[in-house]
Design a protein around this motif. Structure first.
Motif, PDB file in Angstrom:
ATOM      1  N   VAL A 155       0.835  -1.202   0.000  1.00  0.00           N
ATOM      2  CA  VAL A 155       0.000   0.000   0.000  1.00  0.00           C
ATOM      3  C   VAL A 155       0.869   1.251   0.000  1.00  0.00           C
ATOM      4  CG1 VAL A 155      -1.685   1.327   1.339  1.00  0.00           C
ATOM      5  CG2 VAL A 155      -1.951  -1.154   1.114  1.00  0.00           C
ATOM      6  N   LEU A 156       1.901   1.267   0.838  1.00  0.00           N
ATOM      7  CA  LEU A 156       2.816   2.413   0.865  1.00  0.00           C
ATOM      8  C   LEU A 156       3.468   2.633  -0.497  1.00  0.00           C
ATOM      9  CD1 LEU A 156       4.573   1.934   4.319  1.00  0.00           C
ATOM     10  CD2 LEU A 156       3.235   3.914   3.624  1.00  0.00           C
ATOM     11  N   PHE A 157       3.832   1.552  -1.150  1.00  0.00           N
ATOM     12  CA  PHE A 157       4.459   1.645  -2.473  1.00  0.00           C
ATOM     13  C   PHE A 157       3.539   2.352  -3.459  1.00  0.00           C
ATOM     14  CE2 PHE A 157       4.831  -0.161  -6.750  1.00  0.00           C
ATOM     15  CZ  PHE A 157       6.158   0.102  -7.044  1.00  0.00           C
ATOM     16  N   PHE A 158       2.264   2.010  -3.443  1.00  0.00           N
ATOM     17  CA  PHE A 158       1.328   2.581  -4.414  1.00  0.00           C
ATOM     18  C   PHE A 158       0.858   3.986  -4.046  1.00  0.00           C
ATOM     19  CE2 PHE A 158       0.783  -1.867  -5.833  1.00  0.00           C
ATOM     20  CZ  PHE A 158       0.979  -1.658  -7.189  1.00  0.00           C
ATOM     21  N   LEU A 159       1.233   4.471  -2.881  1.00  0.00           N
ATOM     22  CA  LEU A 159       0.908   5.844  -2.515  1.00  0.00           C
ATOM     23  C   LEU A 159       2.038   6.814  -2.844  1.00  0.00           C
ATOM     24  CD1 LEU A 159      -0.896   5.403   0.938  1.00  0.00           C
ATOM     25  CD2 LEU A 159      -1.947   5.859  -1.279  1.00  0.00           C
ATOM     26  N   GLN A 160       3.162   6.270  -3.276  1.00  0.00           N
ATOM     27  CA  GLN A 160       4.299   7.134  -3.603  1.00  0.00           C
ATOM     28  C   GLN A 160       4.029   7.905  -4.899  1.00  0.00           C
ATOM     29  OE1 GLN A 160       6.851   7.477  -1.436  1.00  0.00           O
ATOM     30  NE2 GLN A 160       5.646   6.053  -0.187  1.00  0.00           N
ATOM     31  N   PRO A 161       4.553   9.113  -5.028  1.00  0.00           N
ATOM     32  CA  PRO A 161       4.401   9.870  -6.282  1.00  0.00           C
ATOM     33  C   PRO A 161       4.980   9.082  -7.457  1.00  0.00           C
ATOM     34  CG  PRO A 161       5.238  11.276  -4.524  1.00  0.00           C
ATOM     35  CD  PRO A 161       5.279   9.868  -3.993  1.00  0.00           C
ATOM     36  N   GLY A 162       4.245   9.036  -8.537  1.00  0.00           N
ATOM     37  CA  GLY A 162       4.716   8.333  -9.719  1.00  0.00           C
ATOM     38  C   GLY A 162       4.559   6.827  -9.662  1.00  0.00           C
ATOM     39  N   ALA A 163       3.882   6.309  -8.643  1.00  0.00           N
ATOM     40  CA  ALA A 163       3.682   4.865  -8.550  1.00  0.00           C
ATOM     41  C   ALA A 163       2.792   4.389  -9.691  1.00  0.00           C
ATOM     42  CB  ALA A 163       3.053   4.508  -7.212  1.00  0.00           C
ATOM     43  N   PRO A 164       2.955   3.134 -10.135  1.00  0.00           N
ATOM     44  CA  PRO A 164       2.123   2.618 -11.228  1.00  0.00           C
ATOM     45  C   PRO A 164       0.638   2.700 -10.885  1.00  0.00           C
ATOM     46  CG  PRO A 164       3.916   1.105 -10.713  1.00  0.00           C
ATOM     47  CD  PRO A 164       3.891   2.130  -9.629  1.00  0.00           C
ATOM     48  N   CYS A 165      -0.165   2.770 -11.904  1.00  0.00           N
ATOM     49  CA  CYS A 165      -1.612   2.788 -11.696  1.00  0.00           C
ATOM     50  C   CYS A 165      -2.286   1.993 -12.800  1.00  0.00           C
ATOM     51  CB  CYS A 165      -2.152   4.214 -11.642  1.00  0.00           C
ATOM     52  SG  CYS A 165      -1.937   5.147 -13.181  1.00  0.00           S
ATOM     53  N   ARG A 166      -3.593   1.880 -12.698  1.00  0.00           N
ATOM     54  CA  ARG A 166      -4.386   1.059 -13.619  1.00  0.00           C
ATOM     55  C   ARG A 166      -3.794  -0.349 -13.737  1.00  0.00           C
ATOM     56  NH1 ARG A 166      -8.199   3.570 -16.789  1.00  0.00           N
ATOM     57  NH2 ARG A 166      -8.488   5.762 -16.265  1.00  0.00           N
ATOM     58  N   ILE A 167      -3.641  -0.932 -12.552  1.00  0.00           N
ATOM     59  CA  ILE A 167      -3.015  -2.249 -12.458  1.00  0.00           C
ATOM     60  C   ILE A 167      -3.730  -3.072 -11.400  1.00  0.00           C
ATOM     61  CG2 ILE A 167      -1.313  -1.440 -10.767  1.00  0.00           C
ATOM     62  CD1 ILE A 167       0.693  -3.350 -12.037  1.00  0.00           C
ATOM     63  N   ALA A 168      -3.863  -4.366 -11.651  1.00  0.00           N
ATOM     64  CA  ALA A 168      -4.459  -5.294 -10.687  1.00  0.00           C
ATOM     65  C   ALA A 168      -3.472  -6.425 -10.455  1.00  0.00           C
ATOM     66  CB  ALA A 168      -5.784  -5.839 -11.207  1.00  0.00           C
ATOM     67  N   ILE A 169      -3.112  -6.674  -9.198  1.00  0.00           N
ATOM     68  CA  ILE A 169      -2.121  -7.710  -8.902  1.00  0.00           C
ATOM     69  C   ILE A 169      -2.584  -8.583  -7.747  1.00  0.00           C
ATOM     70  CG2 ILE A 169      -0.136  -6.416  -9.764  1.00  0.00           C
ATOM     71  CD1 ILE A 169       0.505  -5.633  -6.900  1.00  0.00           C
ATOM     72  N   ASP A 170      -2.138  -9.825  -7.795  1.00  0.00           N
ATOM     73  CA  ASP A 170      -2.397 -10.766  -6.710  1.00  0.00           C
ATOM     74  C   ASP A 170      -1.335 -10.586  -5.627  1.00  0.00           C
ATOM     75  OD1 ASP A 170      -4.480 -11.793  -8.153  1.00  0.00           O
ATOM     76  OD2 ASP A 170      -3.400 -13.580  -8.843  1.00  0.00           O
ATOM     77  N   LEU A 171      -1.770 -10.605  -4.379  1.00  0.00           N
ATOM     78  CA  LEU A 171      -0.844 -10.593  -3.247  1.00  0.00           C
ATOM     79  C   LEU A 171      -0.856 -11.992  -2.639  1.00  0.00           C
ATOM     80  CD1 LEU A 171      -1.707  -7.166  -1.548  1.00  0.00           C
ATOM     81  CD2 LEU A 171      -0.244  -7.637  -3.531  1.00  0.00           C
ATOM     82  N   ALA A 172       0.066 -12.820  -3.095  1.00  0.00           N
ATOM     83  CA  ALA A 172       0.111 -14.211  -2.659  1.00  0.00           C
ATOM     84  C   ALA A 172       1.488 -14.540  -2.119  1.00  0.00           C
ATOM     85  CB  ALA A 172      -0.226 -15.143  -3.830  1.00  0.00           C
TER      86      ALA A 172
END
Length: 424
Positions: free
Chosen positions: A185-202
């Motif tokens: 979650v922290l990674f995806f809140l960073q400026p410039g983080a990727p978007c429009r992406i769906a990933i499995d957390l396994a």
């Protein structure tokens, strides 16, 4: 940066909130929990009934990003929480200019939807993807952490049983550690983080559900349990018993929805996640070894499977005493009150009123929304019975069957039920 956490008081939400706050983010929480109203940073709101985008306008004021953790496993609120209410939130985000939205879905729901839970999760994903937003969809497997709730709590509870019931038709899981989920979650809140992406957390490896229970039993420092393969009919009875408990307002990871999801399993490919974040997800066994279990975990595990028995037996006890007092025990109750000096009509009224009160208390204990009041009423009436019995028929203290002495173990069980009533 101000973050709105929808469902921010739950298992995942609490951990994410704590970490974001420690990192300097300003967090606003949305929860249907009434206790949230005491904090100006909390908004008490039922997502399932907030289906008009305008209802989200005030909540989104000055918000930079939204993390949607709202979810339900079974019941009438599934579509409201996962689809209608969430879709209204996404529409409001689009109108308010809140670009970044992170949605927690469920692993495998995009591939196979064996239950209403999975189907509504998939529809909720589609509702987010349809919006002009910088969306991210995270699909975690069974999340394991120091705290426990839902499936992770069930693993610990089953680990405490001397005989491990192995459910039939149960597919593999890939448990993922809570800390890895929070870091993502922290990674995806960073400026410039990727978007429009769906990933499995396994997690890094697939494991049978019963083997995961075995890992927790080892972590709790108990010897391996004998494994009993349950027949299909027995497993179905257990899952349907969970449905009944849910109808009474109790949150349980054992129900027919869970049965369908466990047949599918909770597995996925962790490689895209690892490549994206640069951090490999930790293995369950290694993660457990790094945090040795304490006595608190051992207590929780042992009490987990006892909790439904405590409330079920205690509620049934009060209902049974009321029914017996109105039927087979009527004459005994009348004779004791007459011995204590009450008149016939008054004695009959007292026996009837106390019996009806017992039945109402038992029903209240079994129905979760009223269980707190039922337990308090049971405690008060138990003490009242002890006082009235002592005044009217003091010889009962010397009765070899101990009717007065047995009140105190009942009170102790009452206090235990009050202590473990909370789910979170």
């Amino acid at each position: 940066m101000r973050i709105l956490l929808v469902g921010g008081t739950g298992f995942l939400g609490s951990a994410i909130h704590a970490r974001l706050s420690a990192e300097g983010y300003e967090c606003m929480l949305v929860s249907r929990h009434p206790a949230a109203e005491r904090d100006r940073r909390h908004t008490s709101l039922d997502v399932a009934r907030t289906t008009d985008p305008s209802q989200w306008k005030g909540v989104l004021a000055s918000v930079d990003a939204v993390i949607n953790l709202a979810g339900a496993l079974q019941g009438r609120d599934l579509h409201g929480v996962h689809v209608a209410g969430s879709a209204a939130l996404y529409s409001a985000c689009e109108s308010a200019g809140v670009r970044r939205v992170v949605l927690f879905s469920a692993i495998g729901s995009n591939v196979d939807a064996p239950s209403d839970f999975s189907r509504t999760k998939r529809e909720g994903e589609a509702a987010l993807m349809a919006r002009d937003l910088d969306w991210v969809i995270l699909r975690p497997s069974v999340v394991i952490g120091r705290a426990a709730y839902g499936g992770s709590a069930l693993l610990r509870g089953l680990a405490a049983l001397p005989i491990l019931p192995v459910m039939p038709d149960t597919a593999a899981i890939q448990p993922v550690h809570l800390d890895d989920v929070v870091e993502t979650v922290l990674f995806f809140l960073q400026p410039g983080a990727p978007c429009r992406i769906a990933i499995d957390l396994a997690g890094p490896r697939q494991i049978a559900f019963s083997d995961a229970v075995g890992l927790f039993r080892t972590w709790l420092r108990w010897r391996p349990a004998y494994r009993l393969q349950l027949p299909s009919w027995a497993a179905s009875v257990a899952f349907r018993a969970g449905d009944v408990a849910q109808m009474l307002g109790w949150r349980t990871p054992i129900n027919t929805t869970a049965q369908a999801e466990m047949r599918r399993g909770a597995t996925g490919d962790p490689e895209p996640w690892r490549r994206l974040t640069g951090t490999p997800p930790r293995d369950l066994e290694v993660a457990l070894a790094r945090e040795p279990a304490s006595v608190q975990e051992r207590w929780f595990a042992r009490l987990y499977t006892l909790k439904p028995l405590i409330f079920g037996v205690f509620g049934a006890f009060w209902i049974a005493t009321g029914i017996i007092s109105l039927s087979a025990g009527w004459n005994i109750g009348m004779s004791l009150l007459l011995e204590g000096g009450l008149q016939g009509n008054v004695a009959a009224l007292v026996v009837t009123a106390s019996a009806l009160a017992d039945i109402v208390i038992g029903l209240a204990i079994l129905w979760r929304p009223l269980s707190r009041y039922g337990l308090w009423a049971a405690l008060i009436i138990s003490l009242t019975y002890a006082v009235i019995g002592t005044v009217l028929v003091p010889r009962l203290w010397a009765d070899p069957l101990g009717p007065m002495l047995k009140i105190w173990p009942v009170i102790m069980l009452n206090l235990v039920a009050m202590a473990i009533r909370e789910d979170r």
